[in-house]
Motif scaffolding. Structure first.
Motif, short mmCIF file in Angstrom:
data_model
loop_
_atom_site.label_atom_id
_atom_site.label_comp_id
_atom_site.label_asym_id
_atom_site.label_seq_id
_atom_site.Cartn_x
_atom_site.Cartn_y
_atom_site.Cartn_z
N ILE A 1 -1.34 5.63 -15.99
CA ILE A 1 -0.60 6.81 -16.76
C ILE A 1 -1.20 6.60 -18.31
N GLY A 2 -1.25 5.28 -18.88
CA GLY A 2 -1.75 4.96 -20.07
C GLY A 2 -3.31 5.33 -20.40
N GLU A 3 -3.97 5.20 -19.21
CA GLU A 3 -5.43 5.58 -19.41
C GLU A 3 -5.64 7.20 -19.30
N ALA B 1 5.93 -6.61 -5.08
CA ALA B 1 5.24 -5.27 -4.64
C ALA B 1 5.66 -4.14 -5.47
N MET B 2 7.11 -3.97 -5.66
CA MET B 2 7.53 -2.84 -6.53
C MET B 2 7.09 -3.27 -7.99
N LEU C 1 12.17 8.24 -3.67
CA LEU C 1 12.16 9.00 -4.80
C LEU C 1 11.87 8.67 -6.30
N PHE C 2 12.19 7.23 -6.28
CA PHE C 2 11.69 6.61 -7.47
C PHE C 2 10.12 6.62 -7.61
N VAL C 3 9.40 6.29 -6.58
CA VAL C 3 8.09 6.38 -6.60
C VAL C 3 7.39 7.71 -6.99
N ILE D 1 3.37 -1.56 -12.48
CA ILE D 1 2.57 -2.14 -13.50
C ILE D 1 1.17 -0.92 -13.21
N LEU D 2 0.88 -1.02 -12.24
CA LEU D 2 -0.38 -0.16 -11.76
C LEU D 2 -0.24 1.32 -12.11
N ALA D 3 1.00 1.74 -11.72
CA ALA D 3 1.15 3.36 -12.33
C ALA D 3 1.32 3.31 -13.64
#
Length: 171
Positions: free
Chosen positions: A164-166, A152-153, A69-71, A158-160
């Motif tokens: 979102i910033g881009e 991994a989390m 759910l967090f993801v 960081i990748l997400a």
């Protein structure tokens, strides 16, 4: 009576497992997964494996589902409209399950009932053995696995956040 409980738990597990795949809304899919986890724990209780049932609820229904759910919330996933109808995939999964269920029912009716001796009530030997082995022999791999999951989390966050910033800067 045991077969009735087993049939109930197995039927609900099969239906909710199909719903996890078939539902378009990821939150509803995760709720179906929650119902499935609790029924798997109930199935463990019918098999006199209360420790596994407790671990099932704590680890899977508690931690893993919260992580899913967090993801989902982090990535802000909505309904997936790329797939117009997923009923073909549901039928592809349900038909073999239905055939397997019929074969199992026919086999259980034909076979003579066998009595299974329940585990001794109150004997904590199994839980004690699991705990001793986990925290003595496998302590280092257990800690390494937890660190790998943590990295991994953090990497997924960081990748997400970068994606979102881009998207916000382009719009």
């Amino acid at each position: 009576m045991d077969q009735l409980f087993f049939g109930y738990f197995a039927g609900v597990i099969a239906v909710t497992a199909v719903l996890v795949v078939a539902l378009r809304n990821p939150v509803y899919s995760a709720l179906s997964l929650l119902v499935m986890f609790f029924h798997v724990a109930g199935l463990y209780v019918t098999l006199h494996a209360e420790f596994l049932a407790a671990v099932q609820i704590i680890v899977y229904a508690g931690a893993i589902l919260v992580l899913y759910l967090f993801v989902v919330m982090l990535l802000n996933l909505h309904r997936d409209d790329r797939y117009h109808s997923q009923w073909r995939s549901v039928a592809f999964v349900c038909v073999p399950l239905l055939i397997e269920f019929m074969v199992l029912i026919a086999g259980s009716i034909a076979a003579a009932p066998q009595s299974v001796a329940p585990a001794e009530a109150g004997s904590g030997e199994n839980t004690l053995a699991i705990g001793e082995v986990l925290f003595s022999t496998y302590l280092f791999p257990f800690e390494v696995a937890s660190l790998i999951l943590l990295v991994a989390m953090i990497g997924a966050i960081i990748l997400a956040k970068r994606d979102i910033g881009e998207v916000k800067s382009e719009g």
